[in-house]
Design a protein around this motif. Structure first.
Motif, PDB file in Angstrom:
ATOM      1  N   PHE A  25       0.827  -1.215   0.000  1.00  0.00           N
ATOM      2  CA  PHE A  25       0.000   0.000   0.000  1.00  0.00           C
ATOM      3  C   PHE A  25       0.858   1.260   0.000  1.00  0.00           C
ATOM      4  O   PHE A  25       0.545   2.245  -0.653  1.00  0.00           O
ATOM      5  CB  PHE A  25      -0.960   0.003   1.192  1.00  0.00           C
ATOM      6  CG  PHE A  25      -1.888   1.175   1.159  1.00  0.00           C
ATOM      7  CD1 PHE A  25      -2.918   1.230   0.234  1.00  0.00           C
ATOM      8  CD2 PHE A  25      -1.709   2.249   2.018  1.00  0.00           C
ATOM      9  CE1 PHE A  25      -3.757   2.326   0.168  1.00  0.00           C
ATOM     10  CE2 PHE A  25      -2.552   3.352   1.965  1.00  0.00           C
ATOM     11  CZ  PHE A  25      -3.579   3.380   1.033  1.00  0.00           C
ATOM     12  N   THR A  29     -12.424 -17.470  -1.281  1.00  0.00           N
ATOM     13  CA  THR A  29     -12.772 -16.448  -0.291  1.00  0.00           C
ATOM     14  C   THR A  29     -13.331 -15.206  -0.983  1.00  0.00           C
ATOM     15  O   THR A  29     -14.327 -14.658  -0.554  1.00  0.00           O
ATOM     16  CB  THR A  29     -11.562 -16.034   0.571  1.00  0.00           C
ATOM     17  OG1 THR A  29     -10.534 -15.527  -0.284  1.00  0.00           O
ATOM     18  CG2 THR A  29     -11.040 -17.198   1.378  1.00  0.00           C
ATOM     19  N   LYS A  30     -12.669 -14.774  -2.069  1.00  0.00           N
ATOM     20  CA  LYS A  30     -13.077 -13.517  -2.693  1.00  0.00           C
ATOM     21  C   LYS A  30     -13.573 -13.669  -4.121  1.00  0.00           C
ATOM     22  O   LYS A  30     -14.069 -12.694  -4.694  1.00  0.00           O
ATOM     23  CB  LYS A  30     -11.913 -12.498  -2.672  1.00  0.00           C
ATOM     24  CG  LYS A  30     -11.439 -12.063  -1.288  1.00  0.00           C
ATOM     25  CD  LYS A  30     -12.545 -11.610  -0.349  1.00  0.00           C
ATOM     26  CE  LYS A  30     -13.322 -10.403  -0.804  1.00  0.00           C
ATOM     27  NZ  LYS A  30     -14.501 -10.162   0.106  1.00  0.00           N
ATOM     28  N   LEU A  72     -12.879 -10.601  -8.206  1.00  0.00           N
ATOM     29  CA  LEU A  72     -13.259  -9.230  -7.839  1.00  0.00           C
ATOM     30  C   LEU A  72     -13.418  -8.325  -9.063  1.00  0.00           C
ATOM     31  O   LEU A  72     -14.058  -7.278  -8.974  1.00  0.00           O
ATOM     32  CB  LEU A  72     -12.248  -8.633  -6.852  1.00  0.00           C
ATOM     33  CG  LEU A  72     -12.289  -9.221  -5.434  1.00  0.00           C
ATOM     34  CD1 LEU A  72     -11.208  -8.586  -4.555  1.00  0.00           C
ATOM     35  CD2 LEU A  72     -13.647  -9.028  -4.775  1.00  0.00           C
ATOM     36  N   PHE A 121     -18.078  -6.458  -6.612  1.00  0.00           N
ATOM     37  CA  PHE A 121     -18.159  -7.132  -5.318  1.00  0.00           C
ATOM     38  C   PHE A 121     -19.398  -8.029  -5.195  1.00  0.00           C
ATOM     39  O   PHE A 121     -19.341  -9.109  -4.657  1.00  0.00           O
ATOM     40  CB  PHE A 121     -18.129  -6.110  -4.178  1.00  0.00           C
ATOM     41  CG  PHE A 121     -16.826  -5.382  -4.091  1.00  0.00           C
ATOM     42  CD1 PHE A 121     -15.634  -6.074  -3.937  1.00  0.00           C
ATOM     43  CD2 PHE A 121     -16.785  -3.993  -4.169  1.00  0.00           C
ATOM     44  CE1 PHE A 121     -14.429  -5.398  -3.870  1.00  0.00           C
ATOM     45  CE2 PHE A 121     -15.582  -3.308  -4.104  1.00  0.00           C
ATOM     46  CZ  PHE A 121     -14.402  -4.010  -3.953  1.00  0.00           C
ATOM     47  N   ASP A 155      -4.885  -6.296  -4.998  1.00  0.00           N
ATOM     48  CA  ASP A 155      -4.523  -5.211  -4.082  1.00  0.00           C
ATOM     49  C   ASP A 155      -5.402  -5.263  -2.840  1.00  0.00           C
ATOM     50  O   ASP A 155      -4.941  -5.043  -1.719  1.00  0.00           O
ATOM     51  CB  ASP A 155      -4.717  -3.843  -4.761  1.00  0.00           C
ATOM     52  CG  ASP A 155      -3.668  -3.582  -5.828  1.00  0.00           C
ATOM     53  OD1 ASP A 155      -2.654  -4.317  -5.862  1.00  0.00           O
ATOM     54  OD2 ASP A 155      -3.861  -2.647  -6.627  1.00  0.00           O
ATOM     55  N   PHE A 156      -6.674  -5.560  -3.052  1.00  0.00           N
ATOM     56  CA  PHE A 156      -7.655  -5.639  -1.961  1.00  0.00           C
ATOM     57  C   PHE A 156      -7.140  -6.558  -0.846  1.00  0.00           C
ATOM     58  O   PHE A 156      -7.132  -6.194   0.336  1.00  0.00           O
ATOM     59  CB  PHE A 156      -8.969  -6.187  -2.553  1.00  0.00           C
ATOM     60  CG  PHE A 156     -10.141  -6.233  -1.615  1.00  0.00           C
ATOM     61  CD1 PHE A 156     -11.133  -5.275  -1.684  1.00  0.00           C
ATOM     62  CD2 PHE A 156     -10.272  -7.259  -0.686  1.00  0.00           C
ATOM     63  CE1 PHE A 156     -12.242  -5.326  -0.834  1.00  0.00           C
ATOM     64  CE2 PHE A 156     -11.369  -7.320   0.164  1.00  0.00           C
ATOM     65  CZ  PHE A 156     -12.350  -6.348   0.089  1.00  0.00           C
ATOM     66  N   ILE A 157      -6.700  -7.753  -1.250  1.00  0.00           N
ATOM     67  CA  ILE A 157      -6.236  -8.756  -0.287  1.00  0.00           C
ATOM     68  C   ILE A 157      -4.906  -8.330   0.342  1.00  0.00           C
ATOM     69  O   ILE A 157      -4.712  -8.435   1.559  1.00  0.00           O
ATOM     70  CB  ILE A 157      -6.105 -10.125  -1.014  1.00  0.00           C
ATOM     71  CG1 ILE A 157      -7.492 -10.707  -1.288  1.00  0.00           C
ATOM     72  CG2 ILE A 157      -5.250 -11.102  -0.253  1.00  0.00           C
ATOM     73  CD1 ILE A 157      -8.265 -11.041  -0.042  1.00  0.00           C
ATOM     74  N   TYR A 201      -3.593  -5.267   0.673  1.00  0.00           N
ATOM     75  CA  TYR A 201      -3.756  -4.124   1.582  1.00  0.00           C
ATOM     76  C   TYR A 201      -4.481  -4.557   2.862  1.00  0.00           C
ATOM     77  O   TYR A 201      -4.204  -4.060   3.948  1.00  0.00           O
ATOM     78  CB  TYR A 201      -4.530  -2.983   0.901  1.00  0.00           C
ATOM     79  CG  TYR A 201      -3.890  -2.444  -0.367  1.00  0.00           C
ATOM     80  CD1 TYR A 201      -2.561  -2.736  -0.676  1.00  0.00           C
ATOM     81  CD2 TYR A 201      -4.618  -1.647  -1.238  1.00  0.00           C
ATOM     82  CE1 TYR A 201      -1.982  -2.253  -1.842  1.00  0.00           C
ATOM     83  CE2 TYR A 201      -4.036  -1.140  -2.404  1.00  0.00           C
ATOM     84  CZ  TYR A 201      -2.728  -1.464  -2.712  1.00  0.00           C
ATOM     85  OH  TYR A 201      -2.174  -0.978  -3.853  1.00  0.00           O
ATOM     86  N   GLY A 202      -5.411  -5.472   2.725  1.00  0.00           N
ATOM     87  CA  GLY A 202      -6.156  -5.951   3.889  1.00  0.00           C
ATOM     88  C   GLY A 202      -5.248  -6.652   4.879  1.00  0.00           C
ATOM     89  O   GLY A 202      -5.242  -6.327   6.075  1.00  0.00           O
ATOM     90  N   PHE A 203      -4.478  -7.596   4.386  1.00  0.00           N
ATOM     91  CA  PHE A 203      -3.578  -8.312   5.301  1.00  0.00           C
ATOM     92  C   PHE A 203      -2.465  -7.403   5.818  1.00  0.00           C
ATOM     93  O   PHE A 203      -2.007  -7.559   6.945  1.00  0.00           O
ATOM     94  CB  PHE A 203      -3.021  -9.586   4.643  1.00  0.00           C
ATOM     95  CG  PHE A 203      -3.999 -10.737   4.684  1.00  0.00           C
ATOM     96  CD1 PHE A 203      -4.148 -11.497   5.842  1.00  0.00           C
ATOM     97  CD2 PHE A 203      -4.791 -11.042   3.595  1.00  0.00           C
ATOM     98  CE1 PHE A 203      -5.069 -12.542   5.897  1.00  0.00           C
ATOM     99  CE2 PHE A 203      -5.713 -12.088   3.637  1.00  0.00           C
ATOM    100  CZ  PHE A 203      -5.850 -12.839   4.783  1.00  0.00           C
ATOM    101  N   SER A 246      -2.958  -4.255   6.486  1.00  0.00           N
ATOM    102  CA  SER A 246      -3.590  -3.437   7.531  1.00  0.00           C
ATOM    103  C   SER A 246      -3.675  -4.198   8.856  1.00  0.00           C
ATOM    104  O   SER A 246      -3.729  -3.605   9.921  1.00  0.00           O
ATOM    105  CB  SER A 246      -4.977  -2.952   7.087  1.00  0.00           C
ATOM    106  OG  SER A 246      -5.938  -3.987   7.200  1.00  0.00           O
TER     107      SER A 246
END
Lengths: 203, 358
Positions: B38, B87-88, B91, B95, B155-157, B159-161, B163
């Motif tokens: 990120f 899981t996702k 994307l 969503f 990026d979603f995954i 940045y999530g992990f 964070s």
């Protein structure tokens, strides 16, 4: 098997076992969930941190626990949680996406809700349920799906089921029911017509 | 009897055979990605390098490879179901449609008789999907179930992990004292479960039993007592005739976060399984989330056929309060019975038992 309690939330109305239980003057998710939470007089601070998917599943389950006495007679690992919807946790996905794309700060509090089975974790924590739990994605509500899963889980993996359809879009469409064995026979069938009946009973 | 086989992997480490050979040689699919965090951080993950497939292409390629190991036309039979573990999902489809859209694509492309179910139960999805498949067969609702586990790095995954401070800035070290977190991974795995041994063109193994349990403790932190994992493994054991002393190998979840690995060590000790050879595949494949349970089960089946215990990457020093018997080098061994476990956010834990056909 038989359905011994069910809660249906459709748009701004809440029905319990087919009878009107609560109606909100507002069908916006946030408003509806907060009004219903206050109406239930539940004290559970973790509720405020939940995403909408968890809030809706939580509220319907609270209502079932309050109105279905049969649920309390099962041990902590005898109830399987079988939930489903069509859009996963898209509302939380949007929020987390917004946190890093617009606010430029990825939010861990929002990221943890970007899995639909977090709802099952919230129910397990609230009720100390250690049993089977499964979250499935289906294109639309399917009574046959829950009927077929019931046949698989009871009696091999659980003694009772808490099943839930928790869809938030395009309108609030929530159906949670508790089903248990009603006989000593080995043949355990939960009739999809019975599930369909309660799901469609929204008048 | 329920058979499981046609084990298929498509990962940055190659196909099933490549994956097995590379792990045996301790060659990891995990490598450094520069500047994609990120805040421009570099991190380690297992990602397809050149010609990265899109979600649906990877799904199709994986299914096609599985079908090469099974009877012709199996996929489109009335008695066959496809279950997708993710899981996702995809994307790029938005969503709301990310998970159901690939299911619809496969349903239409192959003219399947039944709309595929997708199971999304965090990092335990793969093991739970295999358990669901077996239950469908046991209950005679379907004869054959194909389980496809698939997740891609986005990026979603990442940045999530990030964070959650869960991503390691070096190759991950499951169960080691210096472990610092996960390496993400992407890829797909698939297995076929069937009541009928003849649908396999390669040798399957037996699926004995499986179960899931919730920790009922925390939505994103593992139980400090390993309660859910302990309960799930106990249920899985009691649903079969297998005793602890019969288990030859445990394929653990082993994400290499401080808390997850400690939780697993505690649970395995409570189960009196701390002496059983155990590994985590995550150091070679990265953590492929919804695909992990399927990819790792496919690797377990390969280990059984090859009579080989595969090592865990990055393990040097005991890093959990209870010492486990980590496999650090590939070794020949007769592997008749395998326990596969997985745990994930939402407090979910799942396990299953595999056994060679006698």
């Amino acid at each position: 098997m038989k359905i011994s309690g069910c809660c249906r939330i459709h748009q701004n109305k809440v029905l319990v076992n087919g009878k009107k239980y609560f109606a909100s003057d507002n069908s916006q998710h946030d408003e509806l969930s907060m009004q219903l939470y206050r109406f239930l007089k539940t004290e559970y601070p973790k509720f405020y941190k939940m995403d909408l998917l968890s809030k809706m599943g939580f509220l319907a389950t609270e209502i079932i626990c309050q109105t279905t006495s049969a649920i309390s007679k099962f041990a902590d690992d005898e109830i399987a949680l079988l939930f489903a919807n069509s859009h996963s946790c898209s509302e939380s996905d949007e929020r987390f996406n917004h946190s890093f794309k617009v606010e430029k700060s990825p939010s861990p509090a929002q990221f943890v809700y970007t899995l639909p089975n977090i709802l099952l974790g919230e129910l397990a924590i609230r009720n100390k349920w250690y049993g089977e739990n499964l979250f499935t994605l289906l294109p639309a509500f399917s009574a046959e799906y829950f009927s077929s899963q019931a046949g698989i889980f009871v009696p091999q993996k659980a003694k009772a089921l808490l099943c839930g359809w928790v869809n938030l879009f395009p309108v609030t469409d929530v159906f949670v029911f508790f089903a248990e064995s009603n006989s000593e026979t080995a043949q355990e069938i939960l009739d999809s017509k019975e599930i369909e009946h309660w799901y469609n009973n929204i008048k | 009897m329920i058979y499981i086989g046609a084990e298929t992997i498509l990962s940055p480490n190659g196909n099933t055979k490549d994956c097995f050979r590379k792990i045996a040689e301790k060659k990891s699919g995990v490598s450094k990605i520069t500047g994609n965090g990120f805040n421009g951080e570099s991190f380690y993950c297992s990602m397809f390098s050149d010609s990265r497939p899109d979600f649906n292409t990877l799904a199709v390629q994986t299914i096609e490879q599985l079908l090469e190991k099974s009877k012709a036309n199996l996929l489109t039979e009335e008695s066959t179901l496809l279950i997708i573990s993710t899981t996702k999902g995809d994307l790029s489809k938005g969503f709301e449609n990310a998970i159901v859209s690939p299911a619809k694509f496969l349903y239409e492309k192959y003219k399947l008789k039944h709309f595929p179910f997708s199971i999304s139960n965090a990092c335990a999805s793969g093991v739970m999907a295999i358990n669901a498949a077996a239950a469908f067969i046991e209950n005679k609702q379907y004869q054959n179930v194909i389980v496809l586990g698939i997740d891609m790095i986005t990026d979603f995954i990442v940045y999530g992990f990030q964070s959650l401070y869960a991503i390691s800035d070096e190759p991950c070290k499951p169960f080691d004292s210096e472990r610092k977190g996960i390496n993400l991974g992407e890829g797909a795995g698939a297995v076929l479960l069937s009541a009928n041994k003849d649908v396999f063109t390669t040798t399957p193994v037996c699926y004995l039993s499986g179960s899931s349990s919730n920790d009922a403790n925390h939505i994103s932190g593992p139980s400090r007592t390993g309660e859910g994992l302990f309960r799930s493994v106990n249920k899985t054991l009691s649903a079969s005739a297998i005793k602890t002393e019969n288990i030859d190998f445990i394929s653990a979840h082993g994400t290499a976060t401080v808390f997850n690995d400690e939780m697993e060590a505690i649970a395995f000790n409570r189960l009196n399984m701390q002496h059983i050879p155990v590994n985590s595949f995550k150091g070679f494949t990265g953590h492929t989330l919804g695909a992990a349970g399927v990819i790792e089960t496919a690797l377990c089946i390969t280990c059984m056929h090859e009579n080989t215990l595969l090592p865990s990457a990055g393990y040097y020093t005991k890093g959990t309060s209870i010492e486990l018997n980590l496999i650090t080098q590939a070794a020949s061994a007769t592997i008749n019975t395998v326990l596969k476990t997985a745990s994930g956010f939402g407090g979910c834990n799942a396990s299953l038992l595999l056994q060679k056909i006698k």
